[in-house]
Motif scaffolding. Structure first.
Motif, PDB file in Angstrom:
ATOM      1  N   THR A 158      26.552 -24.091   1.126  1.00  0.00           N
ATOM      2  CA  THR A 158      25.351 -23.560   1.773  1.00  0.00           C
ATOM      3  C   THR A 158      25.251 -24.084   3.204  1.00  0.00           C
ATOM      4  N   PRO A 159      25.041 -23.220   4.183  1.00  0.00           N
ATOM      5  CA  PRO A 159      24.907 -23.660   5.586  1.00  0.00           C
ATOM      6  C   PRO A 159      23.506 -24.206   5.870  1.00  0.00           C
ATOM      7  N   TRP A 160      23.217 -25.370   5.333  1.00  0.00           N
ATOM      8  CA  TRP A 160      21.868 -25.941   5.400  1.00  0.00           C
ATOM      9  C   TRP A 160      21.362 -26.104   6.833  1.00  0.00           C
ATOM     10  N   MET A 161      22.256 -26.454   7.760  1.00  0.00           N
ATOM     11  CA  MET A 161      21.817 -26.751   9.121  1.00  0.00           C
ATOM     12  C   MET A 161      21.352 -25.499   9.867  1.00  0.00           C
ATOM     13  N   ARG A 162      21.614 -24.319   9.307  1.00  0.00           N
ATOM     14  CA  ARG A 162      21.138 -23.075   9.924  1.00  0.00           C
ATOM     15  C   ARG A 162      19.955 -22.487   9.169  1.00  0.00           C
ATOM     16  N   MET A 163      19.334 -23.296   8.335  1.00  0.00           N
ATOM     17  CA  MET A 163      18.190 -22.844   7.555  1.00  0.00           C
ATOM     18  C   MET A 163      16.937 -23.603   7.990  1.00  0.00           C
ATOM     19  N   ARG A 164      15.861 -22.871   8.212  1.00  0.00           N
ATOM     20  CA  ARG A 164      14.554 -23.470   8.477  1.00  0.00           C
ATOM     21  C   ARG A 164      13.651 -23.048   7.321  1.00  0.00           C
ATOM     22  N   ILE A 165      13.054 -24.025   6.669  1.00  0.00           N
ATOM     23  CA  ILE A 165      12.387 -23.784   5.388  1.00  0.00           C
ATOM     24  C   ILE A 165      10.871 -23.852   5.541  1.00  0.00           C
ATOM     25  N   PHE A 166      10.231 -22.798   5.073  1.00  0.00           N
ATOM     26  CA  PHE A 166       8.774 -22.692   5.069  1.00  0.00           C
ATOM     27  C   PHE A 166       8.322 -22.340   3.648  1.00  0.00           C
ATOM     28  N   MET A 185      18.551 -32.446   3.231  1.00  0.00           N
ATOM     29  CA  MET A 185      17.997 -31.556   4.253  1.00  0.00           C
ATOM     30  C   MET A 185      17.189 -32.367   5.266  1.00  0.00           C
ATOM     31  N   PRO A 186      17.499 -32.254   6.566  1.00  0.00           N
ATOM     32  CA  PRO A 186      16.734 -33.004   7.576  1.00  0.00           C
ATOM     33  C   PRO A 186      15.267 -32.596   7.593  1.00  0.00           C
ATOM     34  N   ASP A 187      14.392 -33.573   7.755  1.00  0.00           N
ATOM     35  CA  ASP A 187      12.952 -33.307   7.752  1.00  0.00           C
ATOM     36  C   ASP A 187      12.546 -32.328   8.842  1.00  0.00           C
ATOM     37  N   GLU A 188      13.254 -32.363   9.985  1.00  0.00           N
ATOM     38  CA  GLU A 188      12.851 -31.515  11.102  1.00  0.00           C
ATOM     39  C   GLU A 188      13.129 -30.038  10.862  1.00  0.00           C
ATOM     40  N   PHE A 189      13.844 -29.725   9.782  1.00  0.00           N
ATOM     41  CA  PHE A 189      14.115 -28.339   9.432  1.00  0.00           C
ATOM     42  C   PHE A 189      13.200 -27.833   8.316  1.00  0.00           C
ATOM     43  N   VAL A 190      12.258 -28.666   7.909  1.00  0.00           N
ATOM     44  CA  VAL A 190      11.396 -28.347   6.771  1.00  0.00           C
ATOM     45  C   VAL A 190       9.942 -28.362   7.232  1.00  0.00           C
ATOM     46  N   PHE A 191       9.205 -27.287   6.922  1.00  0.00           N
ATOM     47  CA  PHE A 191       7.846 -27.117   7.426  1.00  0.00           C
ATOM     48  C   PHE A 191       6.892 -26.866   6.259  1.00  0.00           C
ATOM     49  N   PRO A 192       6.418 -27.934   5.605  1.00  0.00           N
ATOM     50  CA  PRO A 192       5.558 -27.761   4.429  1.00  0.00           C
ATOM     51  C   PRO A 192       4.108 -27.473   4.794  1.00  0.00           C
ATOM     52  N   ILE A 193       3.438 -26.801   3.886  1.00  0.00           N
ATOM     53  CA  ILE A 193       1.980 -26.704   3.921  1.00  0.00           C
ATOM     54  C   ILE A 193       1.427 -28.010   3.360  1.00  0.00           C
ATOM     55  N   ASP A 194       0.404 -28.542   3.988  1.00  0.00           N
ATOM     56  CA  ASP A 194      -0.208 -29.781   3.520  1.00  0.00           C
ATOM     57  C   ASP A 194      -1.169 -29.476   2.371  1.00  0.00           C
ATOM     58  N   GLY A 195      -0.667 -29.601   1.143  1.00  0.00           N
ATOM     59  CA  GLY A 195      -1.496 -29.317  -0.010  1.00  0.00           C
ATOM     60  C   GLY A 195      -2.568 -30.349  -0.270  1.00  0.00           C
ATOM     61  N   ALA A 196      -2.424 -31.527   0.313  1.00  0.00           N
ATOM     62  CA  ALA A 196      -3.406 -32.594   0.096  1.00  0.00           C
ATOM     63  C   ALA A 196      -4.615 -32.464   1.018  1.00  0.00           C
ATOM     64  N   CYS A 197      -4.650 -31.413   1.803  1.00  0.00           N
ATOM     65  CA  CYS A 197      -5.756 -31.244   2.742  1.00  0.00           C
ATOM     66  C   CYS A 197      -7.079 -31.071   1.995  1.00  0.00           C
TER      67      CYS A 197
END
Length: 234
Positions: free
Chosen positions: A57-65, A94-106
């Motif tokens: 898998t080309p992980w470095m070319r993936m941005r995760i939302f 997976m590097p953290d800078e490529f991962v964009f989570p929703i803050d569920g604890a809000c």
């Protein structure tokens, strides 16, 4: 709409992983922005992905939302981000800078929906004035809901706010949901639906009318594929 039907949930998940990898390999110079859903079905896919497809898998070319999130802490078993983090993202490094989570604890889902909408607007390439994900992975509940848009909340399908707060009507749990302006602007929508208890939902998507949020998205989005282990007669 194209349907891909396999004998079991495991083979369906493997086929979808291969589909995503092949999609990325066809354009080796591109960065792909992909939004994932949570739930039991993608959890199986994440586990298989980490153990069988990690190296190719080309992980470095993936941005995760994320498509949607339950308003719970990341360590809660209901957290979509927490589940993917545990089963897949940590396993593949997976590097953290490529991962964009929703803050569920809000504490204020409406504010988090606005923050995440702004983040997506500033990160995902625009098309027709709105962010355009390369792929949005959706599931469907027994009641036909998708992206935490439940029956009776169809107004979210016509929202011009990329993400909005929603509520699970069965237990009152607050959630944050991707709305129609992103769902209908995605370059590709893929439904992953497995389990014989989903026969009615798959039928509605493939054969029926706009009987619920999942069916409506499937029938009106620009390009839709469905991966399932449910075969509908006729």
């Amino acid at each position: 709409m194209k349907s891909y039907i396999y004998p079991a949930a495991t083979s369906t998940s493997r086929a979808l992983i291969r589909y995503i990898i092949d999609m990325m390999n066809r354009e080796p110079e591109r960065i792909f922005h992909i939004a994932f859903s949570g739930g039991t079905t993608p959890s199986l896919m994440f586990d298989i992905w980490a153990h069988e497809f990690k190296k190719e898998t080309p992980w470095m070319r993936m941005r995760i939302f994320w498509v949607d999130e339950r308003c719970v802490p990341v360590k809660d078993s209901d957290s979509n981000y927490g589940t993917m983090l545990r089963l897949l993202l940590r396993e593949v490094g997976m590097p953290d800078e490529f991962v964009f989570p929703i803050d569920g604890a809000c504490r204020h889902p409406e504010k988090e929906a606005k923050r995440y909408s702004d983040l997506v607007f500033g990160t995902v390439p625009l098309r027709r004035g709105f962010p355009a994900f390369d792929l949005v992975l959706l599931g469907a509940g027994d009641d036909g809901h998708t992206s935490s848009i439940f029956p009776g909340q169809e107004y979210l399908l016509s929202s011009f706010h990329p993400y909005e707060a929603s509520v699970n009507p069965y237990n009152g749990q607050p959630r944050i949901a991707m709305t129609g302006c992103l769902l209908f602007n995605a370059r590709k929508i893929v439904f992953l639906i497995t389990g014989k208890n989903k026969t009615d939902v798959v039928y509605d998507i493939m054969k029926s009318g706009d009987t619920g949020p999942a069916a409506y998205v499937a029938h009106h989005a620009e390009s839709v594929d469905i991966f399932t282990d449910v075969e509908i007669a006729g």
